[in-house]
Each structure stands twice: as C-alpha cells, then as structure tokens.
Design a protein around this motif. Structure first.
Motif, PDB file in Angstrom:
ATOM      1  N   HIS A  26       0.941  -1.187   0.182  1.00  0.00           N
ATOM      2  CA  HIS A  26      -0.072   0.032   0.161  1.00  0.00           C
ATOM      3  C   HIS A  26       0.868   1.337   0.038  1.00  0.00           C
ATOM      4  O   HIS A  26       0.637   2.108  -0.846  1.00  0.00           O
ATOM      5  CB  HIS A  26      -0.911  -0.247   1.079  1.00  0.00           C
ATOM      6  CG  HIS A  26      -1.764   1.024   1.134  1.00  0.00           C
ATOM      7  ND1 HIS A  26      -1.395   2.424   1.990  1.00  0.00           N
ATOM      8  CD2 HIS A  26      -3.116   1.309   0.688  1.00  0.00           C
ATOM      9  CE1 HIS A  26      -2.352   3.141   1.909  1.00  0.00           C
ATOM     10  NE2 HIS A  26      -3.385   2.633   1.003  1.00  0.00           N
ATOM     11  N   ALA A  27       2.028   1.173   0.936  1.00  0.00           N
ATOM     12  CA  ALA A  27       2.933   2.230   0.863  1.00  0.00           C
ATOM     13  C   ALA A  27       3.554   2.764  -0.593  1.00  0.00           C
ATOM     14  O   ALA A  27       3.679   3.883  -0.880  1.00  0.00           O
ATOM     15  CB  ALA A  27       3.797   2.303   2.055  1.00  0.00           C
ATOM     16  N   ARG A  28       4.045   1.514  -0.995  1.00  0.00           N
ATOM     17  CA  ARG A  28       4.757   1.773  -2.348  1.00  0.00           C
ATOM     18  C   ARG A  28       3.835   2.307  -3.491  1.00  0.00           C
ATOM     19  O   ARG A  28       4.253   3.202  -4.073  1.00  0.00           O
ATOM     20  CB  ARG A  28       5.105   0.276  -2.583  1.00  0.00           C
ATOM     21  CG  ARG A  28       5.946   0.178  -4.124  1.00  0.00           C
ATOM     22  CD  ARG A  28       6.961   1.126  -4.057  1.00  0.00           C
ATOM     23  NE  ARG A  28       7.832   0.935  -5.609  1.00  0.00           N
ATOM     24  CZ  ARG A  28       7.420   1.845  -6.447  1.00  0.00           C
ATOM     25  NH1 ARG A  28       6.509   2.708  -6.374  1.00  0.00           N
ATOM     26  NH2 ARG A  28       8.129   1.746  -7.649  1.00  0.00           N
ATOM     27  N   PHE A  29       2.533   1.794  -3.616  1.00  0.00           N
ATOM     28  CA  PHE A  29       1.688   2.131  -4.566  1.00  0.00           C
ATOM     29  C   PHE A  29       0.845   3.258  -4.309  1.00  0.00           C
ATOM     30  O   PHE A  29       0.227   3.918  -5.029  1.00  0.00           O
ATOM     31  CB  PHE A  29       1.241   1.160  -5.321  1.00  0.00           C
ATOM     32  CG  PHE A  29       1.998   0.147  -5.863  1.00  0.00           C
ATOM     33  CD1 PHE A  29       2.572   0.207  -7.078  1.00  0.00           C
ATOM     34  CD2 PHE A  29       2.561  -1.161  -5.089  1.00  0.00           C
ATOM     35  CE1 PHE A  29       3.609  -0.368  -7.657  1.00  0.00           C
ATOM     36  CE2 PHE A  29       3.288  -2.030  -5.360  1.00  0.00           C
ATOM     37  CZ  PHE A  29       3.946  -1.676  -6.823  1.00  0.00           C
ATOM     38  N   SER A  30       0.749   3.566  -3.115  1.00  0.00           N
ATOM     39  CA  SER A  30      -0.361   4.586  -2.569  1.00  0.00           C
ATOM     40  C   SER A  30       0.124   5.707  -1.954  1.00  0.00           C
ATOM     41  O   SER A  30      -0.531   6.587  -1.153  1.00  0.00           O
ATOM     42  CB  SER A  30      -1.675   4.122  -1.851  1.00  0.00           C
ATOM     43  OG  SER A  30      -2.114   3.003  -2.579  1.00  0.00           O
ATOM     44  N   GLY A  31       1.649   6.025  -1.934  1.00  0.00           N
ATOM     45  CA  GLY A  31       2.042   7.094  -1.253  1.00  0.00           C
ATOM     46  C   GLY A  31       2.401   7.086   0.350  1.00  0.00           C
ATOM     47  O   GLY A  31       2.446   8.091   0.957  1.00  0.00           O
ATOM     48  N   GLY A  32       2.102   5.752   0.957  1.00  0.00           N
ATOM     49  CA  GLY A  32       2.517   5.836   2.391  1.00  0.00           C
ATOM     50  C   GLY A  32       3.820   5.620   2.917  1.00  0.00           C
ATOM     51  O   GLY A  32       4.768   6.029   1.935  1.00  0.00           O
ATOM     52  N   ASP A  33       4.054   5.475   3.946  1.00  0.00           N
ATOM     53  CA  ASP A  33       5.637   5.386   4.870  1.00  0.00           C
ATOM     54  C   ASP A  33       5.934   4.148   4.346  1.00  0.00           C
ATOM     55  O   ASP A  33       5.857   3.229   5.140  1.00  0.00           O
ATOM     56  CB  ASP A  33       5.360   5.886   5.947  1.00  0.00           C
ATOM     57  CG  ASP A  33       6.726   6.032   6.720  1.00  0.00           C
ATOM     58  OD1 ASP A  33       7.789   5.819   6.130  1.00  0.00           O
ATOM     59  OD2 ASP A  33       6.799   6.575   7.868  1.00  0.00           O
ATOM     60  N   LEU A  34       6.824   3.881   3.055  1.00  0.00           N
ATOM     61  CA  LEU A  34       7.652   2.737   2.928  1.00  0.00           C
ATOM     62  C   LEU A  34       8.534   2.288   3.602  1.00  0.00           C
ATOM     63  O   LEU A  34       8.694   1.254   4.287  1.00  0.00           O
ATOM     64  CB  LEU A  34       7.906   2.815   1.370  1.00  0.00           C
ATOM     65  CG  LEU A  34       8.611   1.617   0.930  1.00  0.00           C
ATOM     66  CD1 LEU A  34       7.657   0.412   0.951  1.00  0.00           C
ATOM     67  CD2 LEU A  34       8.992   1.776  -0.633  1.00  0.00           C
TER      68      LEU A  34
END
Length: 60
Positions: A26-34
């Motif tokens: 989710h972080a990688r593709f939705s701009g979260g905290d990877l």
C-alpha cells in the motif's frame, strides 16, 4: 476457533507478516510510509530468525 488451545506463535507471526506486507505494498503504490513498513518487516524477520534459532537449539 480453537477453544482451550494456546495461540501458535508462528501463526501469529505469519498473520503479522501478512499485515506488514500489505502495508508495504500500500505504501509503495499509494504514497504511504514505505520506510516504516520496511523497518517493521525487518523487525519481524529478526523475530522469525530468533524463533528458528531457539527451536533449532531445542532440537539439537
């Protein structure tokens, strides 16, 4: 639901890993905290290695 049985720590760790992987995707593709998701995944990997070492030492 298992009544009267203890929680299996490996199953719990597996579920936690699934949540962390989902958070990382989710972080990688939705701009979260990877970075935070990857740190959590690293923590879980260390935990799994430690559990494996304990089991291995008990079996030796």
């Amino acid at each position: 639901m298992k009544i009267g049985m203890e929680q299996d720590p490996i199953e719990e760790l597996d579920r936690e890993e699934e949540r962390v992987i989902a958070a990382a995707v989710h972080a990688r593709f939705s701009g979260g905290d990877l970075k935070a998701a990857l740190r959590e995944f690293d923590r879980l990997a260390v935990t799994r290695i430690a559990m494996h070492q304990r089991v291995t030492s008990l079996c030796a």
